[in-house]
Scaffold this active site. Structure first.
Site, mmCIF file in Angstrom:
data_model
loop_
_atom_site.group_PDB
_atom_site.id
_atom_site.type_symbol
_atom_site.label_atom_id
_atom_site.label_comp_id
_atom_site.label_asym_id
_atom_site.label_seq_id
_atom_site.Cartn_x
_atom_site.Cartn_y
_atom_site.Cartn_z
ATOM 1 N N CYS A 101 24.261 -20.337 10.647
ATOM 2 C CA CYS A 101 22.967 -19.871 10.148
ATOM 3 C C CYS A 101 22.093 -21.039 9.724
ATOM 4 O O CYS A 101 20.894 -21.072 10.018
ATOM 5 C CB CYS A 101 23.186 -18.905 8.974
ATOM 6 S SG CYS A 101 21.663 -18.166 8.339
ATOM 7 N N CYS B 104 27.289 -12.135 4.809
ATOM 8 C CA CYS B 104 26.223 -11.198 4.470
ATOM 9 C C CYS B 104 26.161 -9.994 5.398
ATOM 10 O O CYS B 104 25.742 -8.911 4.986
ATOM 11 C CB CYS B 104 24.875 -11.912 4.449
ATOM 12 S SG CYS B 104 24.303 -12.527 6.056
#
Length: 384
Positions: A101, A198
């Site tokens: 990410c 997440c």
């Protein structure tokens, strides 16, 4: 400078944005919408991309007095992070989605868009320090607070990205950041840190992978085999439910003849075989890594240290670089290291770069250091 402050909704990114304003920068707050279906993301503190986080980020921006926008990068996030996570596990490797990410989203897609819109840099709440070296290159160093240091998950950043990055919290401890947030009237001052991945709603990685992988998984079950005797100890429903070094959740019933616990030693996704054995068989001191990312100049040979987990020990190492291949000789062995994990290389406190572990081997064996006695790689972390 005219900068973008990436605001996750946590205390770290809020204080980072406030400090950027205080330093005299013109600051615009942004929150990244990373889910195609935000309602499916977590509530509370287990993740870092919830609807509540977006609202907390907006309120923090209002208190700081800066403009605030939401950037929708959900398609890019799904392709570059979520799909990569599934592909890696299906292949029997153990990825760190937070590194991906940072590489693909926070410091590639976001930075590209920011520069295209006329901004000069991106500020985040990561704990790391930047300084300019004698050679004029921007160096990334560990944070002052080593307990919160996040240079490991930033080891994928190249020189161009570092030149357009700001990490305002690198010289501060986490308790001091919380105290500062309270003084500034930021409601996130006592908000818990995020944990786990997440996009996995309940923290059950294996269950999430079983639901999502479908036909992408090369098998839907196989044998759990003892490395010493070759005996089949049990069956499983998918190799994606295992990682090298895992101890818990093996469900193989009876203990080993010596009474010691067994650990996952090897995963073969094509045949579906998961091999287990004693902890000492997890020791490695040779690592072959690929796809290096360099923070500055490329070393030929480095006598430094390597970190193999987000919160693991540094291991003294000799690193040899040949093109796109990185050979790492550990001077103290590591335990439970899985292909797919990142090896981040350091020269003192300076981050030299990172590479993805392709394979491991053993020349010597010794007792593990305390932080290597864990049974699974810890959850990845990101700047909050």
């Amino acid at each position: 400078m005219n900068i973008v402050a990436a605001m996750s909704g946590g205390v770290d990114s809020a204080v980072a944005a406030a400090r950027a304003v205080e330093a005299g920068h013109t600051v615009t707050g942004i929150h990244l919408a990373l889910s195609r279906n935000p309602a499916s993301y977590r509530s509370g503190a287990r993740g870092c991309c919830t609807i509540e986080d977006a609202n907390d980020a907006r309120r923090a921006a209002d208190v700081i007095g800066i403009p605030f926008y939401v950037w929708d990068l959900s398609d890019r996030f799904h392709e570059d992070v979520v799909e990569d996570f599934m592909d890696e596990y299906a292949a029997g490797r153990t990825p760190n989605p937070c590194l991906r990410c940072n590489e693909k989203i926070k410091f590639a897609a976001v930075l590209d868009r920011a520069l295209g819109l006329g901004f000069d840099a991106v500020a985040t709440g990561h704990y790391a320090r930047l300084r300019t070296g004698d050679d004029g290159l921007v160096e990334m160093h560990r944070a002052v607070d080593h307990g919160k240091d996040q240079s490991y998950v930033l080891g994928v950043l190249d020189q161009e990205q570092l030149r357009h990055s700001l990490f305002p919290l690198g010289d501060t401890s986490k308790p001091a950041v919380r105290e500062e947030a309270a003084r500034r009237g930021l409601l996130v001052a006592d908000k818990p840190d995020s944990h786990d991945i997440c996009f996995v709603a309940d923290g059950d990685n294996a269950g999430w992978l079983a639901e999502k992988l479908g036909d992408r998984a090369p098998n839907h079950g196989g044998d759990i085999v003892d490395a010493t005797s070759g005996e089949v100890l049990g069956q499983h429903t998918g190799t994606y439910g295992f990682t090298i070094g895992q101890r818990k959740g093996l469900r193989i019933g009876r203990p080993a003849p010596d009474g010691k616990p067994r650990f996952v030693l090897d995963i073969e996704p094509v045949s579906g075989t998961v091999t287990v054995g004693p902890r000492e068989e997890l020791a490695v001191d040779r690592i072959a890594a690929v796809r290096p990312r360099w923070c500055g100049s490329v070393p030929d040979r480095l006598h430094g240290t390597v970190q193999l987990r987000a919160h693991g020990d540094e291991h003294p190492a000799v690193v040899t670089v040949t093109g796109e291949e990185v050979a790492i000789e550990l001077l103290t062995p590591a335990y439970g290291i899985a292909p797919g994990q990142a090896a981040v290389l350091y020269d003192g406190t300076r981050v030299v770069g990172s590479a993805t572990i392709a394979s491991t081997g053993r020349h010597l064996a010794a007792e593990p250091s305390p932080s290597d006695r864990q049974t699974r790689p810890p959850g990845p972390g990101g700047g909050r």
